[in-house]
Design a protein around this motif. Sequence first.
Motif, PDB file in Angstrom:
ATOM      1  N   THR A 131       0.944  13.562  49.830  1.00  0.00           N
ATOM      2  CA  THR A 131       0.593  13.904  51.210  1.00  0.00           C
ATOM      3  C   THR A 131      -0.383  15.071  51.245  1.00  0.00           C
ATOM      4  O   THR A 131      -1.359  15.063  52.008  1.00  0.00           O
ATOM      5  CB  THR A 131       1.863  14.243  52.010  1.00  0.00           C
ATOM      6  N   PHE A 171      -4.221  15.084  52.938  1.00  0.00           N
ATOM      7  CA  PHE A 171      -4.622  16.014  53.993  1.00  0.00           C
ATOM      8  C   PHE A 171      -5.785  16.884  53.524  1.00  0.00           C
ATOM      9  O   PHE A 171      -6.728  17.147  54.294  1.00  0.00           O
ATOM     10  CB  PHE A 171      -3.443  16.886  54.423  1.00  0.00           C
ATOM     11  N   ALA A 200       6.552  10.566  62.501  1.00  0.00           N
ATOM     12  CA  ALA A 200       6.067  11.752  63.200  1.00  0.00           C
ATOM     13  C   ALA A 200       6.769  13.005  62.701  1.00  0.00           C
ATOM     14  O   ALA A 200       6.140  14.057  62.510  1.00  0.00           O
ATOM     15  CB  ALA A 200       6.284  11.589  64.709  1.00  0.00           C
ATOM     16  N   LEU A 219       5.418  14.042  59.271  1.00  0.00           N
ATOM     17  CA  LEU A 219       4.059  14.581  59.282  1.00  0.00           C
ATOM     18  C   LEU A 219       3.921  15.870  60.073  1.00  0.00           C
ATOM     19  O   LEU A 219       2.888  16.548  59.971  1.00  0.00           O
ATOM     20  CB  LEU A 219       3.097  13.527  59.849  1.00  0.00           C
ATOM     21  N   ALA A 220       4.935  16.226  60.866  1.00  0.00           N
ATOM     22  CA  ALA A 220       4.831  17.405  61.739  1.00  0.00           C
ATOM     23  C   ALA A 220       4.441  18.675  60.988  1.00  0.00           C
ATOM     24  O   ALA A 220       3.516  19.389  61.412  1.00  0.00           O
ATOM     25  CB  ALA A 220       6.144  17.600  62.500  1.00  0.00           C
ATOM     26  N   TRP A 260       2.822  18.982  58.256  1.00  0.00           N
ATOM     27  CA  TRP A 260       1.475  18.828  57.710  1.00  0.00           C
ATOM     28  C   TRP A 260       0.432  18.958  58.814  1.00  0.00           C
ATOM     29  O   TRP A 260      -0.648  19.510  58.596  1.00  0.00           O
ATOM     30  CB  TRP A 260       1.351  17.489  56.995  1.00  0.00           C
ATOM     31  N   ARG A 261       0.753  18.436  59.990  1.00  0.00           N
ATOM     32  CA  ARG A 261      -0.151  18.620  61.133  1.00  0.00           C
ATOM     33  C   ARG A 261      -0.317  20.105  61.450  1.00  0.00           C
ATOM     34  O   ARG A 261      -1.409  20.575  61.772  1.00  0.00           O
ATOM     35  CB  ARG A 261       0.402  17.898  62.361  1.00  0.00           C
ATOM     36  N   GLU A 262       0.793  20.843  61.346  1.00  0.00           N
ATOM     37  CA  GLU A 262       0.744  22.278  61.624  1.00  0.00           C
ATOM     38  C   GLU A 262      -0.087  23.004  60.566  1.00  0.00           C
ATOM     39  O   GLU A 262      -0.830  23.941  60.879  1.00  0.00           O
ATOM     40  CB  GLU A 262       2.167  22.831  61.663  1.00  0.00           C
ATOM     41  N   PRO A 285      -4.357  21.849  61.163  1.00  0.00           N
ATOM     42  CA  PRO A 285      -4.560  21.546  62.584  1.00  0.00           C
ATOM     43  C   PRO A 285      -5.907  20.898  62.893  1.00  0.00           C
ATOM     44  O   PRO A 285      -6.039  20.238  63.928  1.00  0.00           O
ATOM     45  CB  PRO A 285      -4.438  22.925  63.252  1.00  0.00           C
ATOM     46  N   GLU A 329      -7.609  15.281  62.267  1.00  0.00           N
ATOM     47  CA  GLU A 329      -7.144  14.271  63.232  1.00  0.00           C
ATOM     48  C   GLU A 329      -6.275  13.261  62.497  1.00  0.00           C
ATOM     49  O   GLU A 329      -6.727  12.618  61.549  1.00  0.00           O
ATOM     50  CB  GLU A 329      -8.338  13.564  63.863  1.00  0.00           C
ATOM     51  N   VAL A 330      -5.026  13.121  62.930  1.00  0.00           N
ATOM     52  CA  VAL A 330      -4.076  12.244  62.249  1.00  0.00           C
ATOM     53  C   VAL A 330      -3.762  11.040  63.129  1.00  0.00           C
ATOM     54  O   VAL A 330      -3.408  11.189  64.305  1.00  0.00           O
ATOM     55  CB  VAL A 330      -2.773  12.986  61.902  1.00  0.00           C
ATOM     56  N   GLU A 332      -1.230   7.883  63.201  1.00  0.00           N
ATOM     57  CA  GLU A 332      -0.006   7.373  62.586  1.00  0.00           C
ATOM     58  C   GLU A 332       0.110   5.872  62.830  1.00  0.00           C
ATOM     59  O   GLU A 332       0.023   5.406  63.964  1.00  0.00           O
ATOM     60  CB  GLU A 332       1.209   8.112  63.158  1.00  0.00           C
TER      61      GLU A 332
END
Length: 299
Positions: A176, A180, A225, A228-229, A231-233, A236, A239-240, A242
């Motif tokens: 992952t 990213f 979700a 991945l939360a 990793w999104r943080e 930032p 653009e993800v 899913e």
Amino acid sequence: MTRTIVAAIDGSPASRSAAGWAARAAELRGLPLTLVKAWEPLPDRLAAATGSDAATLEHWSGRVLRAVAEEITGRNPGLEVSERLVAGRPAEALAEAAAEAELLVLGSRGLGRVGGFLVGSVGQAVVASSRTPVVLVRAGQTGAEEYLPAVPSGGRPVPRPVVLGIDTEKPGEAVTAFAFEEAARRGAPLHVVQSWALPPYTVHSVAAAVDLYEQYTREMAALLAETLAPWREKFPAVEVVEVSRTGGAADHLLDAAAEASLVVVGRRIRRGPLGVHIGPVTHAMLHHATTPVAVVAHE
């Protein structure tokens, strides 16, 4: 020790494509590029019959390596490029080079316009055993495929997405993270593909199956979700997208790969008596995808 991007060179068009891809990866990371060419001395009887002694083989291997290095340097004048000529079995030489690398890039002859990669015994051995991420690049790829064909008026080329195949039960953090990071470096969106199947023992009727499918769809999307939360943080700016679907993981990944610049899959590190193994989904991607495939080892 300075980390480096390593590209395997054998003189084939596939290895030249791999060298070009590796050069772009090195520039994105701000790292030097090392081109590695392994040459294996012939057995005495065969060498005598062909007149190809060790000195001759080493000479011609060196010429091939220098030619590719000059080509890469000419196209990437600001990139630090070094050459490494190694005597020995190619699989062992590349495994040694990969141990010191940030990334190992291999070339592979394509299987036609709709086929994937023709991964030889050397490539398979390296992919199945390396703990360094390995990228397979198909012959003929120039880098233009990494961008959408249409360029916005007055704008820059738009990068195609990076695709990550994920198992939310055992996601593999190294896999992952790699996906990213690649998306962030390229300024590309990241499409994360999760596949799942309904538990067979819960289906008793058509109505129950419909209700269960809708419930399971929501639950699996929520699990993706949640996975991945963090990793999104951490990323930032990425653009993800899913994608959570029922069905075969390899089929969904191949569909997503058709419009991607890179596909990222994992290989679980095995320490048991079964030896090296790349897994069915990764195996399918290596043999059927038409875009570069990164295989990342994970616990």
